[in-house]
Design an enzyme around this catalytic site. Structure first.
Site, PDB file in Angstrom:
ATOM      1  N   SER A 133     -25.256  58.233  78.646  1.00  0.00           N
ATOM      2  CA  SER A 133     -24.902  59.580  79.083  1.00  0.00           C
ATOM      3  C   SER A 133     -24.405  60.412  77.899  1.00  0.00           C
ATOM      4  CB  SER A 133     -23.858  59.498  80.199  1.00  0.00           C
ATOM      5  OG  SER A 133     -23.617  60.760  80.767  1.00  0.00           O
TER       6      SER A 133
ATOM      7  N   ASP B 225     -32.253  60.803  88.658  1.00  0.00           N
ATOM      8  CA  ASP B 225     -30.980  61.221  88.053  1.00  0.00           C
ATOM      9  C   ASP B 225     -30.746  62.694  88.378  1.00  0.00           C
ATOM     10  OD1 ASP B 225     -28.853  61.925  86.356  1.00  0.00           O
ATOM     11  OD2 ASP B 225     -29.446  60.466  84.842  1.00  0.00           O
TER      12      ASP B 225
ATOM     13  N   HIS C 265     -27.811  58.372  87.957  1.00  0.00           N
ATOM     14  CA  HIS C 265     -27.166  58.529  86.650  1.00  0.00           C
ATOM     15  C   HIS C 265     -26.206  57.382  86.327  1.00  0.00           C
ATOM     16  CE1 HIS C 265     -26.055  60.799  83.103  1.00  0.00           C
ATOM     17  NE2 HIS C 265     -24.769  60.607  83.381  1.00  0.00           N
TER      18      HIS C 265
END
Length: 317
Positions: free
Chosen positions: A170, A235, A264
């Site tokens: 991320s 996501d 995610h």
């Protein structure tokens, strides 16, 4: 723009548990200790100084027969206590060391400049123990943090670039690609649900603005090692297109893993996650052996060459 910004902020601004599932303190002998985690003699805890003058805590998860070392930069909402089991699994199944620095994220919404809220929840401030001053979150602090952690790996454990794989999840992909763009002998990079840049999570802009942060779309072009991209097709925080574009821009592309139905924060729960990570490491191990063999061949003449040279020398006598 404000309404859209607020919507995305609400999606992306998830936080670590409060209070954390662990504590960090100094023991009577001055040792930095994590409480709330299962005792593990193969985990070292380090208190590191950064270039910015801050102190950060890092943990090194050792495998006695490690083939590589992961330098793991997590996303926001990560908590060491919750990731404890994941690191144990990765260390055991992949046969790797794992170095991770402990970070949290902050959310700050600016009414004057809506884009500034990115700086809050993308940027880490590192967890501190009671004797430390609390860090001010900034993009550059995350770069200084990962540089300090890399120095520790190099100086304390003798880890070479060729033995190191940078893993960015991320927003952790920002510090990861910052360091990867500076180290030209890395074994590899893993980008897990990575972002192209801060602004691009909000809007599919075609150019990079000066106020943008974590400009991965520019830095990926300077990475000179194999890049393995993992992204979920569902996501809803960082669109799948971010992973696809980063893969397309990589100089040395490794077959990506597009996790069908993956979101995610849940890719580790899919069976293909560990399977493809292992496959990537096996490929990097073969690449490492090939490079070592080629280096030996360049340094030493082949058996055929050697025999031929002996014959020539013998003929001159």
């Amino acid at each position: 723009m404000g309404n859209v910004t607020g919507t995305v902020a609400a999606k992306f601004a998830f936080f670590p548990p409060e209070p954390p599932t662990y504590d960090v303190y100094r023991d009577d002998d001055g040792t930095v200790v994590f409480s709330g985690l299962t005792a593990d003699k193969n985990v070292d805890v380090h208190l590191l100084d950064t270039k910015a003058g801050n102190k950060i805590v890092a943990t090194f998860w050792k495998h006695p027969f490690a083939r590589f070392t992961f330098l793991y930069s997590h996303g926001n909402a990560a908590d060491l206590g919750q990731m404890h089991d994941l690191f144990i699994e990765l260390r055991a199944h992949l046969r790797v060391n794992i170095m991770r620095h402990v970070s949290i994220s902050f959310l700050f919404l600016s009414s004057l400049f809506p884009f500034l809220f990115l700086t809050a929840f993308y940027v880490f401030a590192v967890m501190t123990i009671p004797v430390m001053e609390h860090l001010q979150p900034s993009e550059f602090n995350t770069y200084y943090d990962i540089e300090a952690v890399y120095s520790c790996l190099k100086n304390e454990y003798g880890i070479k670039q060729e033995e190191l794989i940078l893993y960015g999840q991320s927003v952790g992909s920002g510090p990861t690609l910052h360091l990867a763009s500076k180290l030209h002998k890395l074994r590899g990079v893993v980008l897990h649900s990575a972002i192209l840049s801060g602004i691009r999570v909000l809007y599919p802009v075609k150019m990079t603005f000066w106020f943008d942060i974590f400009k991965n779309i520019d830095k990926i072009r300077h990475v000179n090692c194999p890049v393995f991209v993992i992204h979920g097709t569902n996501d809803d925080i960082v669109d799948w297109s971010h992973g696809k574009r980063l893969w397309e821009l990589s100089k040395e592309k490794y077959d990506p893993l597009w996790v069908k139905g993956g979101g995610h924060c849940n890719l580790e729960t899919f069976p293909e996650y560990i399977k493809y990570l292992r496959k990537f490491l096996n490929a990097m191990e073969k690449l490492s052996l090939t490079k070592q063999t080629n280096k030996q061949l360049t340094q030493n003449p082949s058996i055929t060459e050697s025999r031929h040279n002996k014959c020539l020398r013998f003929g001159k006598k």
